[in-house]
Every structure is written in C-alpha cells, then in structure tokens.
Motif scaffolding. Structure first.
Motif, PDB file in Angstrom:
ATOM      1  N   LEU A  43      39.553 -72.163 -28.804  1.00 40.19           N
ATOM      2  CA  LEU A  43      40.661 -72.303 -29.746  1.00 40.19           C
ATOM      3  C   LEU A  43      40.285 -71.707 -31.101  1.00 40.19           C
ATOM      4  CD1 LEU A  43      43.415 -73.494 -30.584  1.00 40.19           C
ATOM      5  CD2 LEU A  43      42.225 -75.645 -31.102  1.00 40.19           C
ATOM      6  N   GLU A  44      39.067 -71.986 -31.548  1.00 37.83           N
ATOM      7  CA  GLU A  44      38.610 -71.459 -32.833  1.00 37.83           C
ATOM      8  C   GLU A  44      38.619 -69.934 -32.837  1.00 37.83           C
ATOM      9  OE1 GLU A  44      35.524 -75.116 -33.846  1.00 37.83           O
ATOM     10  OE2 GLU A  44      34.830 -73.270 -32.902  1.00 37.83           O
ATOM     11  N   ARG A  45      38.173 -69.330 -31.751  1.00 42.08           N
ATOM     12  CA  ARG A  45      38.128 -67.861 -31.686  1.00 42.08           C
ATOM     13  C   ARG A  45      39.532 -67.274 -31.736  1.00 42.08           C
ATOM     14  NH1 ARG A  45      34.405 -64.094 -30.701  1.00 42.08           N
ATOM     15  NH2 ARG A  45      32.817 -65.707 -30.467  1.00 42.08           N
ATOM     16  N   ARG A  46      40.468 -67.880 -31.007  1.00 37.99           N
ATOM     17  CA  ARG A  46      41.849 -67.370 -31.012  1.00 37.99           C
ATOM     18  C   ARG A  46      42.476 -67.508 -32.393  1.00 37.99           C
ATOM     19  NH1 ARG A  46      42.100 -70.259 -26.195  1.00 37.99           N
ATOM     20  NH2 ARG A  46      43.346 -71.899 -27.175  1.00 37.99           N
ATOM     21  N   LEU A  47      42.312 -68.678 -32.993  1.00 37.86           N
ATOM     22  CA  LEU A  47      42.917 -68.908 -34.305  1.00 37.86           C
ATOM     23  C   LEU A  47      42.288 -68.014 -35.376  1.00 37.86           C
ATOM     24  CD1 LEU A  47      43.299 -72.801 -34.323  1.00 37.86           C
ATOM     25  CD2 LEU A  47      45.080 -71.086 -33.965  1.00 37.86           C
TER      26      LEU A  47
ATOM     27  N   LEU B  12      23.105 -67.239 -35.380  1.00 42.64           N
ATOM     28  CA  LEU B  12      22.283 -67.022 -36.571  1.00 42.64           C
ATOM     29  C   LEU B  12      22.160 -65.541 -36.894  1.00 42.64           C
ATOM     30  CD1 LEU B  12      19.400 -69.611 -36.020  1.00 42.64           C
ATOM     31  CD2 LEU B  12      21.323 -69.777 -37.590  1.00 42.64           C
ATOM     32  N   ASN B  13      21.991 -64.719 -35.856  1.00 44.47           N
ATOM     33  CA  ASN B  13      21.896 -63.275 -36.074  1.00 44.47           C
ATOM     34  C   ASN B  13      23.190 -62.718 -36.657  1.00 44.47           C
ATOM     35  OD1 ASN B  13      19.248 -62.957 -35.206  1.00 44.47           O
ATOM     36  ND2 ASN B  13      19.835 -62.634 -33.075  1.00 44.47           N
ATOM     37  N   ALA B  14      24.328 -63.228 -36.152  1.00 44.27           N
ATOM     38  CA  ALA B  14      25.622 -62.735 -36.640  1.00 44.27           C
ATOM     39  C   ALA B  14      25.835 -63.099 -38.096  1.00 44.27           C
ATOM     40  CB  ALA B  14      26.754 -63.291 -35.772  1.00 44.27           C
ATOM     41  N   ILE B  15      25.553 -64.364 -38.439  1.00 42.77           N
ATOM     42  CA  ILE B  15      25.809 -64.826 -39.808  1.00 42.77           C
ATOM     43  C   ILE B  15      24.865 -64.173 -40.810  1.00 42.77           C
ATOM     44  CG2 ILE B  15      25.617 -66.856 -41.305  1.00 42.77           C
ATOM     45  CD1 ILE B  15      26.829 -68.482 -39.042  1.00 42.77           C
ATOM     46  N   THR B  16      23.614 -63.949 -40.405  1.00 43.67           N
ATOM     47  CA  THR B  16      22.633 -63.362 -41.320  1.00 43.67           C
ATOM     48  C   THR B  16      22.512 -61.856 -41.171  1.00 43.67           C
ATOM     49  OG1 THR B  16      20.829 -63.742 -39.734  1.00 43.67           O
ATOM     50  CG2 THR B  16      21.287 -65.496 -41.325  1.00 43.67           C
ATOM     51  N   CYS B  17      23.430 -61.251 -40.384  1.00 43.63           N
ATOM     52  CA  CYS B  17      23.385 -59.795 -40.139  1.00 43.63           C
ATOM     53  C   CYS B  17      22.006 -59.383 -39.610  1.00 43.63           C
ATOM     54  CB  CYS B  17      23.740 -59.015 -41.394  1.00 43.63           C
ATOM     55  SG  CYS B  17      25.432 -59.287 -41.935  1.00 43.63           S
ATOM     56  N   ASN B  18      21.567 -60.118 -38.582  1.00 48.27           N
ATOM     57  CA  ASN B  18      20.307 -59.849 -37.888  1.00 48.27           C
ATOM     58  C   ASN B  18      19.073 -60.067 -38.771  1.00 48.27           C
ATOM     59  OD1 ASN B  18      21.546 -59.098 -35.395  1.00 48.27           O
ATOM     60  ND2 ASN B  18      22.030 -57.101 -36.278  1.00 48.27           N
ATOM     61  N   GLU B  19      19.189 -60.940 -39.775  1.00 48.31           N
ATOM     62  CA  GLU B  19      18.037 -61.279 -40.615  1.00 48.31           C
ATOM     63  C   GLU B  19      17.906 -62.796 -40.730  1.00 48.31           C
ATOM     64  OE1 GLU B  19      17.253 -59.061 -44.200  1.00 48.31           O
ATOM     65  OE2 GLU B  19      18.819 -57.622 -43.666  1.00 48.31           O
ATOM     66  N   PRO B  20      17.716 -63.500 -39.599  1.00 48.78           N
ATOM     67  CA  PRO B  20      17.638 -64.969 -39.648  1.00 48.78           C
ATOM     68  C   PRO B  20      16.424 -65.487 -40.407  1.00 48.78           C
ATOM     69  CG  PRO B  20      17.045 -64.150 -37.460  1.00 48.78           C
ATOM     70  CD  PRO B  20      17.565 -62.974 -38.233  1.00 48.78           C
TER      71      PRO B  20
ATOM     72  N   LEU C  47      31.540 -73.019 -39.426  1.00 47.59           N
ATOM     73  CA  LEU C  47      30.356 -72.239 -39.072  1.00 47.59           C
ATOM     74  C   LEU C  47      30.666 -71.257 -37.942  1.00 47.59           C
ATOM     75  CD1 LEU C  47      27.313 -71.879 -39.631  1.00 47.59           C
ATOM     76  CD2 LEU C  47      26.886 -73.548 -37.822  1.00 47.59           C
ATOM     77  N   MET C  48      31.420 -71.711 -36.941  1.00 48.11           N
ATOM     78  CA  MET C  48      31.788 -70.827 -35.841  1.00 48.11           C
ATOM     79  C   MET C  48      32.639 -69.650 -36.335  1.00 48.11           C
ATOM     80  SD  MET C  48      30.415 -71.893 -33.044  1.00 48.11           S
ATOM     81  CE  MET C  48      29.022 -72.321 -34.077  1.00 48.11           C
TER      82      MET C  48
END
Length: 576
Positions: free
Chosen positions: A182-186, A5-13, A302-303
């Motif tokens: 797998l998601e991270r590598r791709l 949540l912090n990553a997606i909202t740039c630390n503004e969840p 989302l990931m």
C-alpha cells in the motif's frame, strides 16, 4: 534492510555508523536513571518491610542519576552534531554527484524524461532521504538497539514478564510489513502528482506571455488548479491510508504494557515475583516501548524515504556516455552511413558525408529534414543508432565527451544565458579567462558597447535564461563565449534566423570573426548567408539528396534551386 539503507544513503550506509553509535549511547545512558529509580523504589520497599534503610546506597543512586543526566546531555550533543552534519553533507554531496552524473548522460535520455520528474528527484527525493538520515534512521536504529538490550535484561530478570511485555510486538510487525504494498502504491501516486504539479506550475509561469496575449488565463489556470488539488488529494490519501494502520500497530505494541501489568499483579500476589522486580519492569518497560513506538510511527515514512532513495539510485544507475579516449588533433568530420532517430521515429537515414577541415559546410533543407540532428551528432549530444560519426578519423563513441567538446564551439538559435553576471556567462567558454580576455572576446562579438552601457558593465546580473536582454544581445554574448573558447570546430545552428536586420548585420560580423581559420558547420534557412560556403549539403526527409557549391547546386535544378528561387521571389513581399 540492507537495500533500504543503501537506497536512503545513496549506497553510502557507512555514514550512519557514527550517528547511530552516539545516539545509541545517549539512549542507553538515558535508561540508566530509570534503573537507579527502580533500585531506589526497592530500597524504600525494603525499609517498609524490614525497617532498615541504606542511605549510602541511596545517595550513590542519586549521584549516578545526576551523572547520567550530564553524560546523556554530552552524548546527545555529540549525536546531534554528527547526525545533522553527516546527514546534510550526504544530501549535498548526493545532489552534486547526481547533477554531475546527469551532465554526463546522453541528451536523448534527458529529452525523453519530464524535467519536473528529474527536478523532483534532485530536490524532493533528496529532501526526504535527508530527513531519513537526520531525523528517522539514527533514532530508529539506536532506539532499536537500546530496546533489544533492555529487553534481554528484562527477559533474564523474569522471562514471563518479558514475554507478556512483547506479546503484541509480532502483530505490530505483521501490520507494518503488510502495509508495504500500500505504501509503495500511495507513494508512487504522490510522486506522480507532485511532478505533475511542478510541471504545470512551470508551464504556467513560462507561458505567461502567451496566456495573457490569447486571454487563456482561465483554461490554463484550471489545469494548474487541478494539478494542485490532485497533489492535495494524494497527500490526504497517503496520511488517511497509512496513519490509521500505524496507530493500530502502535496500539498492539503498547498493549504489551497492559498485559505485563496484569501478569505482574498475578505473579506478585502469587508470591513468584517481588514488588521491587515488578517496579523494575514498570519503570524500565515504559522506556523500552517509547523508542519502539517511535519506530513504528516512523516506519511508513522511512519506507517512503527508501522509495525516494530508489528513484535517486535508479537515476544514478543510468549509463553515462561511453568513451575515454582523447580527441585527435585532426578536425575532419565524417558521417559514415549514419542513421539516427528520436525514439522509434528515425530522422536520419544512411547519411554519409565528409566535411573537410578548415572549410565551411552549410546544411540546408526543409524544416524537419534532420539538419539540427546532424549538428547534435557532431557534438555528440547523441550517438547514432547505426553507422559512425568520425572526428579526425576516429569514432566519436570512443572519445570522452568532454574531451571532444573541448574542440567544438556551438552557437544555438535559441540562446540560454544563466542567471549570473555578463562576464561569467562569457567565461563559460573558458573558466580561467582573465577580464582582459573576456573584454576582447566581447569586442570581437560586437557586444562590448552595449555591455558597457549596462548599470554595472560586465558585472551586471542577467535574468534567468537571459530574460533581461534582447534576442540580438543574447546571441552576441553567446558568440563572445564561443570566441573565448577558441575551439577549432564551430557549429552554428541558425544563429541569425530570427533577428532584425541591424542585429543580423552585427552578428554576421561577429560570426565572420569567430569562424576564421576553423572548421565550420552552419545550418541556415536564409540561403544567401551561405552562398560562399565551401560545400553545401541539402537534406530532405533525413537523406542527403544534393551536395556541392552554390553554383553547382543551382545548375542541378533540384531541391536547392527550388528553395533558392522561393526565397529570392519573396524578398519583396510586404503586408498590404
């Protein structure tokens, strides 16, 4: 989850609280009509069993269903406005924040990074987090809340049916969590190919003159073509690798509906579950599966949005240039045993020099000797790896870069003008400048006349980078910008090295007006332009090997004298 949540909202969840709350209310209100429908089914069943029908309760149920539809529309309308407004505002605020942060980073960091990589973070990564905040996260979280509440109600109604309903959910979760590596590598491969494609396209467009003049279209187009096909293949690989696994996870989740039906039939026929309760599970259970299935199908996206957010946060975490003090009123510049290098290659080696305030100091030497690096250190585009650069007796590292730069004007050899009006390009020297001040600066820079000949004068739009102007015109506008800034220190980086004689004469006059009464540091390949300098520093291989006035250096018969003799001996050179 907190890190995601912090990553997606740039630390503004906290921005998600209102959208999630109203989306959850909308989903819950959307569930109530199905509860009413289950009740209506139970009344009809009761009618066939006992012959009695409570018409009042039916009308109430129908009225509640209608009211729920209205309330659901209201909640969804509010949720939609909040979701998109907050999501797009967060994205815009994040881009502005990141752009401001990038401006405060050391120039060395920016030079060491691929511009396409930074551009990808600012545009594409923010677009993905924007999508996550507007289309994915609020729906997933609110849907999960609704599913949990409904599941608790159904488990209380009959725990056996509830367990049967969610029998496939643990397997679906295992598949989802197993996909993360797998998601991270791709996604890393996809991001790299996207950056490479953007870089090759930029290179292809910017280098079009060279490509055409050397007939290199085929080779360079093949590089761009390969970058595009690599990106295409990476996109296909992501969808082909993750899509089927998502479908398998969703299938396991939905298998609970079939299992619940089987268990329900046995329980009804065994007499331990009533038909109305069975109908309740069938009607409400399908509504529980829908948001969970959506969550599973969107989980991979989302990931990946989270990984985009991580890249944004990583760039935001890059340390800005230190220093918070003011620049002194004194303008003496001193190098105190300064060494500096780009990466592992050291360019300046233990340089010490004193540049007196109110004087002109020229820095000369062969190409690659470190002349431009000295100017960049004075302007604090970089900090030295050892030693100090002192401005007015104070270490520049202790000063806020912006406060230091208020005292410095720079005129570069390669001028960059923004895609804006002529007036606004000059106004970069002083944001609150009046039109009269801009025009006076243009007159002093010898560019007023050609500006007035443009279609709209000072309101004429300039092409990106100054592409619609000649080199001399761009240079004079940059000098007007520096004159308008009126800074006490002026840095000139080979400002006349690549100009024709007419433009050079115009610019020399403009520079003469610019430097009056100021501390000036000038880099020049043409030594005749700095003969009158108060002091000359001669650099060779990153070290000061000579210093003095023009006459003093000629008598030393060293590197400066050698460069002087070479230039004077080639003045009459011509093509035969």
């Amino acid at each position: 989850m907190k890190q995601l949540l912090n990553a997606i909202t740039c630390n503004e969840p906290k921005r998600l609280i209102k959208p999630v709350f109203w989306n959850a209310l909308a989903n819950l209100s959307n569930l109530l009509p199905f509860l009413c429908l289950a009740y209506i089914v139970s009344q009809i069943y009761e009618y066939f069993v006992s012959g009695t029908l409570n018409r009042t309760s039916l009308w109430v149920s129908w009225g509640v269903m209608l009211a729920c539809f209205v309330v659901t529309w209201i909640f969804e309308n509010i949720a939609c406005k909040l979701t998109y407004r907050d999501g797009f505002m967060a994205s815009a605020d994040g881009r502005i924040k990141l752009a401001e942060h990038i401006r405060r980073l050391p120039l060395g960091f920016l030079m060491s990074r691929n511009s396409g990589e930074i551009g990808n973070t600012v545009m594409n990564d923010f677009s993905r987090t924007e999508s996550a905040m507007t289309h994915i996260l609020p729906q997933i979280i609110s849907g999960a809340i609704m599913a949990v509440i409904a599941s608790v109600v159904l488990l209380i109604a009959d725990w056996r049916m509830g367990l049967a309903m969610f029998a496939g959910f643990p397997i679906a979760l295992l598949i989802m969590f197993g996909m993360r590596g797998l998601e991270r590598r791709l996604d890393t491969q996809l991001s790299q190919t996207r950056v490479n494609q953007a870089g090759k396209l930029q290179e292809y467009l910017y280098g079009m003159r060279i490509i055409k003049s050397y007939n290199m279209q085929g080779d360079n187009f093949e590089k761009l073509k390969k970058a595009c096909t690599d990106y295409r293949d990476a996109c296909i690989k992501v969808e082909g690798g993750i899509g089927p696994l998502n479908l398998v996870a969703a299938a396991f989740l939905r298998s609970g509906l079939s299992l619940m039906t089987v268990v329900g039939v046995f329980l009804v026929t065994g007499g331990t579950l009533t038909v109305p309760d069975f109908a309740l599970f069938l009607l409400v259970g399908t509504r529980v599966f829908d948001p969970l299935a959506v969550a599973i199908m969107n989980y991979s996206e989302l990931m990946m949005c989270g990984m985009s957010g991580e890249r944004i946060c990583t760039l935001l975490d890059e340390p800005e240039m230190a220093g918070s003090g003011d620049a002194p009123n004194e303008h003496e510049i001193r190098f105190d045993h300064v060494s500096f290098g780009y990466g592992e290659k050291e360019v300046l080696h233990d340089v010490s020099a004193r540049l007196e305030p109110g004087t002109m100091t020229a820095v000369v030497g062969p190409s690659g000797s470190g002349k431009s690096t000295m100017l960049r250190l004075i302007a604090r585009f970089y900090d030295p790896t050892s030693g100090k650069v002192l401005f007015g007796g104070a270490d520049e590292k202790d000063m806020e870069p912006e406060k230091l730069m208020k005292n410095i004007s720079m005129v570069f050899q390669d001028v960059y003008l923004f895609q804006d009006t002529v007036a606004n390009n000059i106004r970069y020297g002083k944001e609150d400048a009046t039109q009269e001040e801009i025009e006076n600066a243009a007159r002093l820079a010898n560019c007023y006349n050609f500006i007035m000949q443009m279609p709209e004068g000072f309101d004429t739009m300039i092409g990106e980078g100054g592409s619609t102007l000649s080199g001399g015109e761009k240079q004079r506008i940059s000098i007007a910008r520096a004159i308008l800034k009126n800074a006490p220190v002026v840095l000139l980086d080979e400002a006349t090295s690549s100009l024709d004689p007419e433009n050079e004469a115009e610019i020399q006059q403009a520079i003469s007006r610019l430097v009056q009464g100021r501390t000036v540091v000038v880099i020049a390949h043409r030594l005749k332009t700095v003969v009158g300098a108060d002091g000359i520093l001669v650099l060779d291989q990153g070290r000061i090997v000579e210093q003095g006035t023009h006459e003093q250096l000629l008598t030393q018969n060293g590197l400066y004298a050698k460069l002087w003799n070479l230039q004077t001996s080639t003045e009459g050179w011509k093509i035969n």
